[in-house]
Design an enzyme around this catalytic site. Structure first.
Site, mmCIF file in Angstrom:
data_model
loop_
_atom_site.group_PDB
_atom_site.id
_atom_site.type_symbol
_atom_site.label_atom_id
_atom_site.label_comp_id
_atom_site.label_asym_id
_atom_site.label_seq_id
_atom_site.Cartn_x
_atom_site.Cartn_y
_atom_site.Cartn_z
ATOM 1 N N ASP A 120 -43.642 3.945 18.710
ATOM 2 C CA ASP A 120 -42.227 3.929 18.364
ATOM 3 C C ASP A 120 -41.546 5.136 19.026
ATOM 4 O O ASP A 120 -42.221 6.098 19.424
ATOM 5 C CB ASP A 120 -42.015 3.955 16.836
ATOM 6 C CG ASP A 120 -42.556 5.217 16.173
ATOM 7 O OD1 ASP A 120 -43.583 5.750 16.651
ATOM 8 O OD2 ASP A 120 -41.962 5.683 15.178
ATOM 9 N N GLU A 185 -44.258 6.698 13.514
ATOM 10 C CA GLU A 185 -44.471 8.141 13.515
ATOM 11 C C GLU A 185 -43.152 8.890 13.433
ATOM 12 O O GLU A 185 -43.037 9.906 12.761
ATOM 13 C CB GLU A 185 -45.227 8.564 14.784
ATOM 14 C CG GLU A 185 -45.845 9.956 14.729
ATOM 15 C CD GLU A 185 -44.899 11.076 15.157
ATOM 16 O OE1 GLU A 185 -45.196 12.241 14.869
ATOM 17 O OE2 GLU A 185 -43.855 10.787 15.767
HETATM 18 ZN ZN LIG Z 1 -44.381 11.880 19.263
#
Ligand SMILES: [Zn+2]
Length: 484
Positions: A120, A185
């Site tokens: 992501d 994340e």
């Molecule tokens: Zn990163």
């Protein structure tokens, strides 16, 4: 009298001799590593990274903005472009879009290794300032452009390219290798990384080491060091926020009480700012200075070599910059301050949020104690906001995995100085603590004053040659993992 003077001079000379001895004996800890011949990279690797970037796997703050079709596309991209990996590994997804691949080793007695990353990316804050399209530019002037080119698709695709190429060559490992790619994340990654680790725990996995994003190959980013330096994160700071609130009598602003909720809260915040948490040289910073010191100019070398004497001088120096300050203490950062709705009404309630990044050796609990005792005012309520995390444990550097990572770096980037360091940001690897004590954070990408701002910023990019070296780096890691 003469005797005393003589003794004093003698002591002073011994003192000088010790300082000089330490400085002259402050030698490099870098071992000799032979550069390897660079193998050819599979045709189209850079184009595949460009394609991965064109898939807009953006993590938004507001979950309602999550675009599942892009993550579906990314899943299809992996199956389509990395067929050997998909067919030769056990593949599990978590919440559809986080991936765990297990390439089974022939020797079940060897602890597996885990290479991880996240696919992501952060949103584009100011598209107008980009000189190229942040997702569809592709390759221009031998450079791959777009959001994720550095953070962290270069690592994810670099790992995928390395293993796919090895599998095509018939590689099969002795030691199992896991590849773990998270898809959240950038929004703290709490959910999927935790689930992946839980799954691995259920399988009784204890990993020989975990390699995640983190430090980089830096040029001119460490003051006083001319050499290119590979920074390997061996620990990361903890993260916590506390909400401070006051509830007091309000009323008309024409007759204000001596103290209102705003006054009390403002005082509390300024007390916190005026009394920062203690500064210290942590074992991680000690290790960093040991590695980097021998490459500094004579003056700095003398100071680094004699920390027993110059500790407070060093801390003063670190304190001067925001970055240095973040390295030596738990930082205090008020981020939200709210009160009032009308200019002539004294609000009853005020609220503030203060974010702390916790240095190894302290905890969320000790931070809370510091807040309460520093403010020392019962009218201010202090409450933990969200779950937060304590600092990670410090991974060792006197073991085979760390040595092997530094070897892999120097095989590809021969003149680079490798050093352990503390990561002031957070990565998903912090959730892997229960399954490995050897967690290292390093991405084989050059960062310098020229491109440091494109990280989460404008015109994110990576030169094609550099991406190809990243693939070679991950290849070395996978190959060397069989050797210990
Ligand atoms: Zn990163």
């Amino acid at each position: 009298m003469k005797k005393v003077l003589f003794l004093l001079i003698l002591l002073f000379l011994i003192f000088l001799a010790v300082i000089l001895y330490n400085t002259l004996n402050f030698k490099t800890s870098q071992t000799n590593v032979e550069a390897i011949e660079k193998i050819d990279i599979r045709e189209g690797a850079a184009l595949r990274l460009a394609e991965a970037i064109s898939i807009r796997t953006v993590s938004f703050e507001d979950e309602a903005d999550f675009d599942s079709t892009q993550f579906e596309l990314f899943n299809a991209f992996i199956s389509d472009k990395y067929p050997n990996l998909v067919s030769k590994t056990e593949h599990i997804t978590f919440n559809s879009y986080s991936h765990l691949f297990k390439l089974k080793g022939s020797d079940a007695n060897l602890d597996p290794v885990i290479l991880m990353g996240h696919h992501d990316v952060v949103p584009i804050a100011s598209p107008a300032i980009w000189s190229v399209h942040p997702f569809t530019e592709g390759i221009k002037n031998d450079t791959i452009y777009g959001r994720g080119a550095i953070d962290d698709k270069a690592a994810v695709i670099g790992i995928l390219e390395a293993i796919e190429q090895l599998l095509l060559e018939g590689f099969s490992p002795k030691r199992s290798v896991y590849f773990a790619f998270g898809h959240d994340e950038e929004v703290s990654g709490q959910r999927r990384a935790v689930e992946i680790v839980k799954h691995l725990q259920d399988q009784n996995v204890q990993a020989a080491f975990v390699l995640d994003e983190g430090g980089a190959l830096t040029t001119n980013l460490i003051p006083g060091v001319k050499e290119n330096t590979a920074i390997i994160g061996i620990a990361e700071k903890g993260y916590t926020s506390f909400e401070l609130s006051t509830n007091m009598m309000g009323g008309h602003s024409s007759q204000p009480a001596k103290e209102t909720s705003i006054d009390v809260l403002a005082t509390a915040i300024s007390k916190l700012k005026a009394n920062p948490l203690p500064r210290k040289i942590t074992p991680v910073l000690d290790a960093f200075m040991d590695h980097i010191g021998p490459y500094m100019d004579v003056k700095a070398r003398l100071v680094f070599a004699n920390r027993w004497l110059f500790q407070s001088l060093l801390l003063n120096e670190y304190e001067k910059s925001a970055q240095g300050n973040a390295t030596i203490r738990t930082t205090t950062s008020p981020t939200i301050f709210e009160a009032g709705i009308k200019e002539n009404v004294i609000p009853t309630a005020s609220r503030a949020v203060v974010n702390f990044r916790i240095i190894p050796g302290e905890t969320m609990e000790t931070v809370k104690e510091h807040i309460v005792s520093t403010i020392d005012d019962e009218r201010v309520e202090v409450a933990l906001k969200g779950s937060g995390s304590n600092p990670s444990p410090i991974s060792p550097i006197d073991n085979e995995p760390y040595r092997m990572i530094t070897q892999s770096i120097r095989e590809l980037y021969p003149n680079v100085v490798t050093t352990p360091n503390l990561l002031v940001g957070a990565t998903d690897s912090r959730f892997y603590t229960p399954i490995s004590k050897n967690i290292y954070r390093f991405t084989p990408i050059h960062m310098s004053p020229k491109n440091i701002n494109c990280f989460h910023g404008v015109d994110e990019r990576i030169p094609v040659v550099e991406f190809e070296n990243a693939i070679r780096f991950y290849r070395q890691i996978i190959l060397h993992s069989n050797g210990f």
